[in-house]
Design an enzyme around this catalytic site. Structure first.
Site, PDB file in Angstrom:
ATOM      1  N   THR A   1      31.776  14.302  51.610  1.00 23.45           N
ATOM      2  CA  THR A   1      32.877  13.347  51.576  1.00 23.45           C
ATOM      3  C   THR A   1      33.951  13.903  50.664  1.00 23.45           C
ATOM      4  OG1 THR A   1      31.365  11.496  51.814  1.00 23.45           O
ATOM      5  CG2 THR A   1      33.476  11.017  50.764  1.00 23.45           C
TER       6      THR A   1
ATOM      7  N   VAL B   1      27.531   2.521  58.140  1.00 19.12           N
ATOM      8  CA  VAL B   1      28.596   2.716  57.159  1.00 19.12           C
ATOM      9  C   VAL B   1      27.945   3.162  55.857  1.00 19.12           C
ATOM     10  CG1 VAL B   1      30.350   1.536  55.759  1.00 19.12           C
ATOM     11  CG2 VAL B   1      30.129   1.016  58.206  1.00 19.12           C
ATOM     12  N   GLY B   2      28.548   4.148  55.197  1.00 20.90           N
ATOM     13  CA  GLY B   2      27.983   4.647  53.943  1.00 20.90           C
ATOM     14  C   GLY B   2      28.656   4.048  52.724  1.00 20.90           C
ATOM     15  N   ASP B   3      28.660   4.807  51.650  1.00 21.12           N
ATOM     16  CA  ASP B   3      29.224   4.334  50.380  1.00 21.12           C
ATOM     17  C   ASP B   3      30.734   4.490  50.299  1.00 21.12           C
ATOM     18  OD1 ASP B   3      28.780   7.187  50.442  1.00 21.12           O
ATOM     19  OD2 ASP B   3      29.417   7.204  48.339  1.00 21.12           O
TER      20      ASP B   3
ATOM     21  N   THR C   1      29.944  11.631  46.345  1.00 22.57           N
ATOM     22  CA  THR C   1      29.711  12.315  47.613  1.00 22.57           C
ATOM     23  C   THR C   1      28.201  12.411  47.810  1.00 22.57           C
ATOM     24  OG1 THR C   1      30.247  14.292  48.923  1.00 22.57           O
ATOM     25  CG2 THR C   1      29.716  14.634  46.617  1.00 22.57           C
ATOM     26  N   GLY C   2      27.795  12.652  49.034  1.00 20.06           N
ATOM     27  CA  GLY C   2      26.364  12.751  49.308  1.00 20.06           C
ATOM     28  C   GLY C   2      25.857  11.581  50.124  1.00 20.06           C
TER      29      GLY C   2
ATOM     30  N   GLY D   1      25.164   8.311  51.228  1.00 23.07           N
ATOM     31  CA  GLY D   1      25.770   7.049  50.830  1.00 23.07           C
ATOM     32  C   GLY D   1      24.786   5.943  50.528  1.00 23.07           C
TER      33      GLY D   1
ATOM     34  N   THR E   1      35.805   9.927  54.704  1.00 29.06           N
ATOM     35  CA  THR E   1      34.662  10.622  55.300  1.00 29.06           C
ATOM     36  C   THR E   1      34.449  10.197  56.755  1.00 29.06           C
ATOM     37  OG1 THR E   1      32.310  11.137  54.952  1.00 29.06           O
ATOM     38  CG2 THR E   1      32.961   8.860  54.634  1.00 29.06           C
TER      39      THR E   1
HETATM   40  N1  GLY Z   1      28.999   9.616  51.278  1.00 25.79           N
HETATM   41  C1  GLY Z   1      29.401   9.371  52.575  1.00 25.79           C
HETATM   42  C2  GLY Z   1      28.415   8.711  53.441  1.00 25.79           C
HETATM   43  O1  GLY Z   1      27.248   8.617  53.096  1.00 25.79           O
HETATM   44  O2  GLY Z   1      28.785   8.276  54.498  1.00 25.79           O
END
Ligand code: GLY
Length: 337
Positions: A196, A225-227, A247-248, A250, A214
Protein backbone atom coordinates in the site's frame (compact mmCIF):
# COMPACT_ATOMS: atom_id res chain seq x y z
CA UNK A 1 15.93 -3.36 -2.05
CA UNK A 2 12.81 -2.33 -3.88
CA UNK A 3 9.27 -3.34 -3.06
CA UNK A 4 9.32 -6.27 -5.45
CA UNK A 5 12.38 -7.81 -3.87
CA UNK A 6 11.07 -7.22 -0.39
CA UNK A 7 7.89 -9.11 -0.97
CA UNK A 8 9.61 -11.94 -2.76
CA UNK A 9 11.69 -12.44 0.32
CA UNK A 10 8.90 -12.28 2.82
CA UNK A 11 6.35 -14.82 3.95
CA UNK A 12 2.95 -13.35 3.37
CA UNK A 13 -0.61 -14.48 3.25
CA UNK A 14 -2.86 -15.34 0.36
CA UNK A 15 -2.18 -15.22 -3.32
CA UNK A 16 0.26 -12.92 -4.97
CA UNK A 17 0.50 -9.37 -6.08
CA UNK A 18 3.14 -8.31 -8.54
CA UNK A 19 4.48 -5.12 -7.15
CA UNK A 20 5.10 -1.92 -8.97
CA UNK A 21 8.05 -0.46 -10.65
CA UNK A 22 11.29 0.60 -9.17
CA UNK A 23 11.29 4.32 -9.51
CA UNK A 24 13.96 6.66 -10.69
CA UNK A 25 16.47 7.87 -8.16
CA UNK A 26 15.81 11.46 -7.31
CA UNK A 27 18.11 13.78 -5.42
CA UNK A 28 15.98 16.85 -5.86
CA UNK A 29 16.79 19.91 -3.85
CA UNK A 30 14.18 21.36 -1.58
CA UNK A 31 14.76 25.05 -2.03
CA UNK A 32 12.44 26.51 0.53
CA UNK A 33 13.25 24.56 3.66
CA UNK A 34 12.41 26.16 6.95
CA UNK A 35 14.71 25.31 9.80
CA UNK A 36 13.09 24.51 13.08
CA UNK A 37 14.49 23.61 16.43
CA UNK A 38 12.96 20.84 18.46
CA UNK A 39 13.75 19.27 21.78
CA UNK A 40 14.01 15.52 21.95
CA UNK A 41 14.84 13.68 25.13
CA UNK A 42 16.76 16.69 26.34
CA UNK A 43 18.84 17.15 23.22
CA UNK A 44 18.38 20.05 20.87
CA UNK A 45 17.50 18.51 17.54
CA UNK A 46 17.46 20.46 14.34
CA UNK A 47 14.99 19.41 11.71
CA UNK A 48 14.08 20.90 8.39
CA UNK A 49 10.63 21.50 7.09
CA UNK A 50 8.98 20.66 4.84
CA UNK A 51 9.22 16.90 5.12
CA UNK A 52 7.63 13.97 3.28
CA UNK A 53 7.75 10.26 4.09
CA UNK A 54 6.09 7.37 2.28
CA UNK A 55 5.89 3.62 2.48
CA UNK A 56 8.20 1.68 0.16
CA UNK A 57 10.43 2.96 -2.62
CA UNK A 58 8.41 5.72 -4.22
CA UNK A 59 10.85 8.51 -4.91
CA UNK A 60 8.86 9.96 -7.79
CA UNK A 61 5.87 10.24 -5.49
CA UNK A 62 7.78 11.90 -2.65
CA UNK A 63 9.47 14.20 -5.18
CA UNK A 64 6.05 15.30 -6.42
CA UNK A 65 4.88 15.93 -2.87
CA UNK A 66 7.99 17.96 -2.12
CA UNK A 67 7.51 19.94 -5.31
CA UNK A 68 4.08 20.94 -4.01
CA UNK A 69 5.49 21.88 -0.60
CA UNK A 70 8.40 23.82 -2.05
CA UNK A 71 5.97 25.81 -4.17
CA UNK A 72 4.18 26.84 -0.97
CA UNK A 73 1.48 24.18 -1.10
CA UNK A 74 0.13 22.66 2.06
CA UNK A 75 0.65 19.14 3.39
CA UNK A 76 -2.79 18.02 2.24
CA UNK A 77 -2.12 18.97 -1.38
CA UNK A 78 1.29 17.35 -1.13
CA UNK A 79 0.10 13.93 0.01
CA UNK A 80 -2.71 13.87 -2.53
CA UNK A 81 -0.44 14.79 -5.42
CA UNK A 82 2.23 12.37 -4.24
CA UNK A 83 -0.14 9.43 -3.99
CA UNK A 84 -1.58 10.21 -7.42
CA UNK A 85 1.82 9.49 -8.96
CA UNK A 86 1.65 5.89 -7.81
CA UNK A 87 -2.04 5.53 -8.63
CA UNK A 88 -1.31 6.49 -12.24
CA UNK A 89 1.70 4.20 -12.49
CA UNK A 90 0.32 1.17 -14.35
CA UNK A 91 3.40 -0.87 -13.57
CA UNK A 92 2.58 -0.73 -9.89
CA UNK A 93 0.19 -3.62 -9.33
CA UNK A 94 -0.90 -2.75 -5.83
CA UNK A 95 -2.29 0.75 -6.30
CA UNK A 96 -4.67 2.50 -8.69
CA UNK A 97 -4.62 1.67 -12.40
CA UNK A 98 -2.99 -1.70 -13.01
CA UNK A 99 -3.74 -2.93 -9.50
CA UNK A 100 -4.27 -6.68 -9.28
CA UNK A 101 -7.95 -7.63 -9.17
CA UNK A 102 -10.05 -9.59 -6.73
CA UNK A 103 -10.74 -13.28 -7.39
CA UNK A 104 -13.52 -12.30 -9.81
CA UNK A 105 -11.25 -10.08 -11.90
CA UNK A 106 -12.47 -6.75 -10.51
CA UNK A 107 -9.97 -4.06 -9.55
CA UNK A 108 -11.33 -2.46 -6.39
CA UNK A 109 -9.59 0.44 -4.67
CA UNK A 110 -9.49 1.68 -1.08
CA UNK A 111 -8.10 5.06 -0.03
CA UNK A 112 -8.29 7.72 2.62
CA UNK A 113 -6.94 11.15 3.44
CA UNK A 114 -6.75 13.21 6.63
CA UNK A 115 -5.90 16.86 7.19
CA UNK A 116 -4.47 19.01 9.96
CA UNK A 117 -7.90 19.68 11.43
CA UNK A 118 -8.70 16.00 11.83
CA UNK A 119 -11.05 16.08 8.85
CA UNK A 120 -10.99 12.89 6.85
CA UNK A 121 -12.48 11.20 3.82
CA UNK A 122 -12.36 7.66 2.47
CA UNK A 123 -13.53 5.44 -0.35
CA UNK A 124 -13.85 1.68 -0.22
CA UNK A 125 -14.47 -0.86 -2.97
CA UNK A 126 -14.19 1.88 -5.59
CA UNK A 127 -14.11 0.64 -9.19
CA UNK A 128 -13.14 2.26 -12.51
CA UNK A 129 -11.65 5.44 -11.03
CA UNK A 130 -7.85 5.67 -10.94
CA UNK A 131 -7.38 8.43 -8.40
CA UNK A 132 -9.09 6.99 -5.36
CA UNK A 133 -7.16 9.37 -3.07
CA UNK A 134 -8.66 12.38 -4.83
CA UNK A 135 -12.15 10.94 -4.55
CA UNK A 136 -11.47 10.44 -0.82
CA UNK A 137 -10.52 14.11 -0.59
CA UNK A 138 -13.77 15.09 -2.33
CA UNK A 139 -15.69 12.97 0.17
CA UNK A 140 -13.95 14.88 2.95
CA UNK A 141 -14.46 18.32 1.48
CA UNK A 142 -17.73 18.12 -0.43
CA UNK A 143 -19.93 15.79 1.62
CA UNK A 144 -21.10 15.59 5.23
CA UNK A 145 -19.71 12.04 5.35
CA UNK A 146 -16.40 10.34 6.01
CA UNK A 147 -16.68 7.28 3.79
CA UNK A 148 -18.39 6.24 0.57
CA UNK A 149 -18.40 2.69 -0.76
CA UNK A 150 -18.77 0.84 -4.04
CA UNK A 151 -21.23 2.08 -6.61
CA UNK A 152 -22.13 5.10 -4.48
CA UNK A 153 -18.48 6.14 -4.34
CA UNK A 154 -18.13 5.65 -8.09
CA UNK A 155 -21.23 7.67 -8.93
CA UNK A 156 -20.08 10.40 -6.57
CA UNK A 157 -16.69 10.47 -8.31
CA UNK A 158 -18.31 10.72 -11.74
CA UNK A 159 -20.52 13.55 -10.47
CA UNK A 160 -17.32 15.36 -9.49
CA UNK A 161 -15.84 14.99 -12.96
CA UNK A 162 -13.71 11.85 -12.58
CA UNK A 163 -13.60 9.83 -15.81
CA UNK A 164 -14.48 6.14 -15.46
CA UNK A 165 -11.96 3.79 -17.05
CA UNK A 166 -10.96 0.14 -17.10
CA UNK A 167 -8.32 -0.32 -14.39
CA UNK A 168 -7.45 -3.92 -15.28
CA UNK A 169 -4.31 -3.73 -17.41
CA UNK A 170 -3.20 -6.56 -19.66
CA UNK A 171 -0.37 -7.43 -17.26
CA UNK A 172 -2.69 -7.65 -14.27
CA UNK A 173 -5.25 -9.61 -16.28
CA UNK A 174 -2.57 -12.12 -17.25
CA UNK A 175 -1.45 -12.44 -13.64
CA UNK A 176 -5.04 -13.08 -12.58
CA UNK A 177 -5.54 -15.69 -15.34
CA UNK A 178 -2.43 -17.45 -14.09
CA UNK A 179 -3.66 -17.33 -10.49
CA UNK A 180 -7.00 -18.81 -11.56
CA UNK A 181 -5.36 -22.03 -12.71
CA UNK A 182 -5.04 -23.08 -9.09
CA UNK A 183 -7.02 -20.28 -7.43
CA UNK A 184 -5.59 -21.04 -4.02
CA UNK A 185 -6.84 -18.69 -1.36
CA UNK A 186 -4.52 -19.50 1.47
CA UNK A 187 -1.20 -18.35 2.82
CA UNK A 188 1.63 -18.73 0.35
CA UNK A 189 5.25 -18.33 1.31
CA UNK A 190 7.66 -16.18 -0.66
CA UNK A 191 5.35 -14.77 -3.26
CA UNK A 192 4.83 -11.20 -4.21
CA UNK A 193 1.75 -10.17 -2.47
CA UNK A 194 1.05 -6.82 -1.06
CA UNK A 195 1.76 -3.24 -0.63
CA UNK A 196 0.00 0.00 0.00
CA UNK A 197 1.24 3.51 -0.62
CA UNK A 198 0.91 5.69 2.43
CA UNK A 199 2.31 9.19 2.62
CA UNK A 200 2.74 11.71 5.43
CA UNK A 201 3.85 15.32 5.03
CA UNK A 202 4.65 18.33 7.19
CA UNK A 203 4.49 21.65 5.40
CA UNK A 204 6.43 24.84 6.03
CA UNK A 205 3.88 25.90 8.63
CA UNK A 206 4.48 22.70 10.58
CA UNK A 207 1.05 21.29 9.73
CA UNK A 208 0.64 17.57 9.06
CA UNK A 209 -1.55 15.62 6.63
CA UNK A 210 -1.58 12.03 5.41
CA UNK A 211 -3.04 9.79 2.71
CA UNK A 212 -3.17 6.13 1.90
CA UNK A 213 -4.18 4.29 -1.31
CA UNK A 214 -4.27 0.66 -2.40
CA UNK A 215 -5.91 -1.97 -4.58
CA UNK A 216 -5.71 -4.21 -1.52
CA UNK A 217 -4.92 -7.86 -1.26
CA UNK A 218 -4.62 -9.49 -4.68
CA UNK A 219 -7.31 -12.03 -5.56
CA UNK A 220 -9.20 -11.13 -2.39
CA UNK A 221 -12.79 -12.16 -1.87
CA UNK A 222 -15.25 -9.91 -3.66
CA UNK A 223 -16.13 -7.06 -1.33
CA UNK A 224 -13.09 -7.42 0.90
CA UNK A 225 -11.82 -4.14 2.36
CA UNK A 226 -8.54 -3.80 4.24
CA UNK A 227 -7.10 -1.24 6.63
CA UNK A 228 -6.14 1.43 4.13
CA UNK A 229 -9.42 3.36 4.01
CA UNK A 230 -10.11 2.90 7.71
CA UNK A 231 -9.19 6.04 9.65
CA UNK A 232 -7.18 4.98 12.71
CA UNK A 233 -6.11 1.70 11.14
CA UNK A 234 -4.45 2.47 7.80
CA UNK A 235 -3.87 6.14 8.60
CA UNK A 236 -4.14 8.58 11.46
CA UNK A 237 -3.13 12.22 11.74
CA UNK A 238 -3.15 14.32 14.91
CA UNK A 239 -1.69 17.71 14.11
CA UNK A 240 -0.71 18.25 17.76
CA UNK A 241 1.30 15.04 17.91
CA UNK A 242 2.16 13.43 14.58
CA UNK A 243 0.90 10.87 12.09
CA UNK A 244 1.23 7.25 11.07
CA UNK A 245 0.38 5.14 8.03
CA UNK A 246 0.41 1.37 7.60
CA UNK A 247 1.18 -1.15 4.91
CA UNK A 248 0.86 -4.91 4.80
CA UNK A 249 -1.90 -7.29 5.70
CA UNK A 250 -4.83 -5.02 6.50
CA UNK A 251 -6.74 -7.46 8.65
CA UNK A 252 -3.92 -7.47 11.19
CA UNK A 253 -3.66 -3.68 11.19
CA UNK A 254 -7.40 -3.29 11.73
CA UNK A 255 -7.38 -5.70 14.68
CA UNK A 256 -4.92 -3.47 16.52
CA UNK A 257 -6.13 -0.08 15.16
CA UNK A 258 -2.49 0.32 14.26
CA UNK A 259 -2.04 3.89 13.07
CA UNK A 260 -4.09 5.39 15.89
CA UNK A 261 -2.09 3.28 18.32
CA UNK A 262 1.21 4.63 16.99
CA UNK A 263 0.02 8.23 17.27
CA UNK A 264 -1.28 7.68 20.79
CA UNK A 265 2.03 6.12 21.79
CA UNK A 266 3.76 9.24 20.47
CA UNK A 267 1.33 11.33 22.53
CA UNK A 268 2.51 9.41 25.57
CA UNK A 269 6.08 10.43 24.80
CA UNK A 270 7.45 7.68 22.57
CA UNK A 271 9.61 8.66 19.60
CA UNK A 272 8.13 7.63 16.22
CA UNK A 273 10.54 4.70 15.92
CA UNK A 274 9.66 3.32 19.35
CA UNK A 275 5.96 3.85 18.73
CA UNK A 276 6.12 1.85 15.48
CA UNK A 277 8.02 -0.92 17.25
CA UNK A 278 5.44 -1.08 20.04
CA UNK A 279 2.58 -1.28 17.53
CA UNK A 280 4.29 -4.19 15.75
CA UNK A 281 4.86 -5.90 19.10
CA UNK A 282 1.11 -5.75 19.78
CA UNK A 283 0.62 -7.86 16.65
CA UNK A 284 3.39 -10.39 17.06
CA UNK A 285 2.78 -10.91 20.79
CA UNK A 286 -0.83 -11.88 20.40
CA UNK A 287 -1.51 -15.42 21.57
CA UNK A 288 -1.36 -17.74 18.57
CA UNK A 289 -0.24 -14.98 16.22
CA UNK A 290 0.88 -16.38 12.86
CA UNK A 291 2.97 -13.28 12.18
CA UNK A 292 5.63 -15.33 10.38
CA UNK A 293 3.14 -15.69 7.55
CA UNK A 294 2.35 -12.03 6.93
CA UNK A 295 3.89 -8.59 6.82
CA UNK A 296 2.85 -5.35 8.48
CA UNK A 297 4.90 -2.15 8.36
CA UNK A 298 4.38 1.30 9.87
CA UNK A 299 5.95 4.66 9.18
CA UNK A 300 5.42 7.62 11.47
CA UNK A 301 6.41 11.24 11.95
CA UNK A 302 6.03 13.49 14.95
CA UNK A 303 5.47 17.21 15.18
CA UNK A 304 9.20 17.79 15.55
CA UNK A 305 9.89 16.18 12.18
CA UNK A 306 11.37 13.02 13.67
CA UNK A 307 10.49 9.85 11.77
CA UNK A 308 10.37 6.12 12.33
CA UNK A 309 9.58 2.92 10.49
CA UNK A 310 9.32 -0.69 11.56
CA UNK A 311 7.95 -3.93 10.18
CA UNK A 312 7.56 -7.57 11.08
CA UNK A 313 9.74 -8.90 8.25
CA UNK A 314 12.87 -7.63 6.59
CA UNK A 315 12.94 -5.48 3.45
CA UNK A 316 10.24 -2.99 4.25
CA UNK A 317 11.44 0.51 3.47
CA UNK A 318 10.44 4.14 3.79
CA UNK A 319 11.11 6.91 1.30
CA UNK A 320 12.00 10.17 2.99
CA UNK A 321 12.42 13.59 1.42
CA UNK A 322 13.93 16.14 3.78
CA UNK A 323 16.64 18.75 3.59
CA UNK A 324 16.91 18.34 -0.16
CA UNK A 325 17.57 14.60 -0.01
CA UNK A 326 15.07 12.10 -1.41
CA UNK A 327 16.17 8.70 -0.15
CA UNK A 328 15.00 5.17 0.48
CA UNK A 329 15.64 4.03 4.05
CA UNK A 330 15.54 0.38 5.00
CA UNK A 331 13.28 -0.27 7.94
CA UNK A 332 14.35 -2.14 11.03
CA UNK A 333 12.22 -5.23 11.61
CA UNK A 334 11.11 -7.72 14.24
CA UNK A 335 11.83 -11.15 12.78
CA UNK A 336 15.61 -11.30 12.89
CA UNK A 337 16.03 -15.06 12.80
N1 GLY B 1 -2.94 -2.73 3.60
C1 GLY B 1 -3.81 -2.82 2.53
C2 GLY B 1 -4.77 -3.93 2.57
O1 GLY B 1 -4.64 -4.84 3.38
O2 GLY B 1 -5.69 -3.93 1.79
Amino acid sequence: MNRRKFIKNTALTSAGIAIGSSLANCKNKSTHSTEINALTTGANVKSKLPLVIATWSVKEATAKAMEVLDAGGNALDAVEQGCKIEEANEKGQSVGKGGLPDRDGKVTLDACIMDKHGNCGAVVYLQNITHAVSVARKVMEDTPHVMLAGEGAKQFAISKGFEPEDLLTEASKQAWEKWKVEAKYKPIINIENHDTIGMLAIDKNGDISGACTTSGLAYKMGGRVGDSPIIGSGLFVDNEIGACVATGLGEEVVKTVGSFLVVELMRQGKAPQKACEEAISRIVNKPNSNYKDFQVGYIAVNKKGETGSYSIHQWFSMTKFQNGVNEQIQSDYFLKT
